[in-house]
Design a protein around this motif. Structure first.
Motif, PDB file in Angstrom:
ATOM      1  N   LEU A  40       0.849  -1.187  -0.090  1.00  0.00           N
ATOM      2  CA  LEU A  40      -0.024   0.047  -0.106  1.00  0.00           C
ATOM      3  C   LEU A  40       0.918   1.204   0.025  1.00  0.00           C
ATOM      4  N   LEU A  41       1.955   1.119   0.655  1.00  0.00           N
ATOM      5  CA  LEU A  41       2.760   2.565   0.822  1.00  0.00           C
ATOM      6  C   LEU A  41       3.581   2.711  -0.804  1.00  0.00           C
ATOM      7  N   VAL A 136      -1.191   5.477   5.018  1.00  0.00           N
ATOM      8  CA  VAL A 136      -1.551   4.259   4.910  1.00  0.00           C
ATOM      9  C   VAL A 136      -1.826   3.673   6.350  1.00  0.00           C
ATOM     10  N   ARG A 220      -5.273   2.441   2.045  1.00  0.00           N
ATOM     11  CA  ARG A 220      -4.368   3.672   1.403  1.00  0.00           C
ATOM     12  C   ARG A 220      -5.380   4.708   1.071  1.00  0.00           C
TER      13      ARG A 220
END
Ligand SMILES: C[S@@+](CC[C@H](N)C(=O)[O-])C[C@H]1O[C@@H](n2cnc3c(N)ncnc32)[C@H](O)[C@@H]1O
Length: 226
Positions: A40-41, A136, A220
């Motif tokens: 997600l990051l 996130v 996110r």
């Protein structure tokens, strides 16, 4: 004294070894926390602020992705361990010691159940995010992990009455976890997702971690352009 001060050494030396096995060990990330942060990051540059960084266990993943990890936490005991892993500040995530719109990324990992004012904290994270910046969230799964969920048999998680009653509890299926020691807040799925929307963030992606029944749910979200 912050709630985690008394258990900081136990958290670092015992609890984290069940959540994450030593680097290089097979199956070292049973809750998929590292994988979820990576997914997600994603890769990036500049500061990535971790709110409630604890002992700093997530710093290596954030750094691997190219970001510069920086942490804040309320607990001196937890920060004593974190200092060895990333630059940190003793601060309440409700009042971050950073100016508006200056940080490209914020991560919140396994903390929302420790923060009864989580929507305000997400609002504060949105304040420090630069336009287009990413937030996130990785936390315990609202549906399958809480005082109401009996996870003693991982093959058959029992969800009892309690999901709908927003509450703080020390009830837990185990005495080897955190909830029985410091308590935990429960957020239903809509309450959690509304925290991002109410902060004006655009929700982009979701993920779950752990099996056969996920223990982790992640989001996110992004601050809009100027
Ligand atoms: C379960 S630990 C998670 C630590 C770390 N993120 C991890 O993944 O191991 C929760 C942390 O949140 C911190 N915390 C709770 N409320 C906070 C607040 N209002 N501001 C900053 N930190 C807070 C606690 O001190 C504790 O270190």
């Amino acid at each position: 004294m912050a709630a985690y001060d008394e258990i900081a050494d136990w958290y670092e030396n015992q609890f984290l070894t069940s959540r994450r096995l030593p680097l290089g060990a097979p199956g070292r990330d049973p809750l998929d926390i590292d994988r979820t942060i990576r997914q997600l990051l994603g890769e990036g540059v500049g500061v990535c602020l971790e709110i409630g960084c604890g002992t700093g266990i997530n710093a290596h993943v954030v750094r691997e992705l190219g970001w510069v990890p920086v942490g804040v936490d309320l607990s001196v005991g937890m920060l004593g361990h974190a200092l060895l892993r990333l630059p940190v500040a003793l601060a309440d995530a409700k009042r971050l010691p950073f100016r508006d719109s200056g940080i490209p990324a914020v991560v919140s990992v396994m903390v929302h159940t420790d923060m009864p004012g989580y929507p305000d904290i997400i609002q504060e994270a949105a304040r420090v995010l630069e336009p287009g910046g990413v937030l996130v969230h990785v936390g315990v799964h609202p549906c399958f992990c809480g005082g109401f969920a009996d996870r003693a048999d991982p093959e058959a998680v029992v969800v009892r009455r309690g999901y709908l009653d927003r509450h703080w509890t020390t009830d837990s299926w185990t005495d080897q976890g955190l909830r029985d020691k410091v308590g935990a807040a429960h957020w239903s799925m809509p309450e959690l997702l509304h925290a991002f929307l109410d902060a004006g963030l655009a929700v982009e992606r979701f993920a779950e971690g752990g099996s056969p029944t996920p223990m982790v749910f992640a989001v996110r979200a992004r601050r809009g352009p100027r």
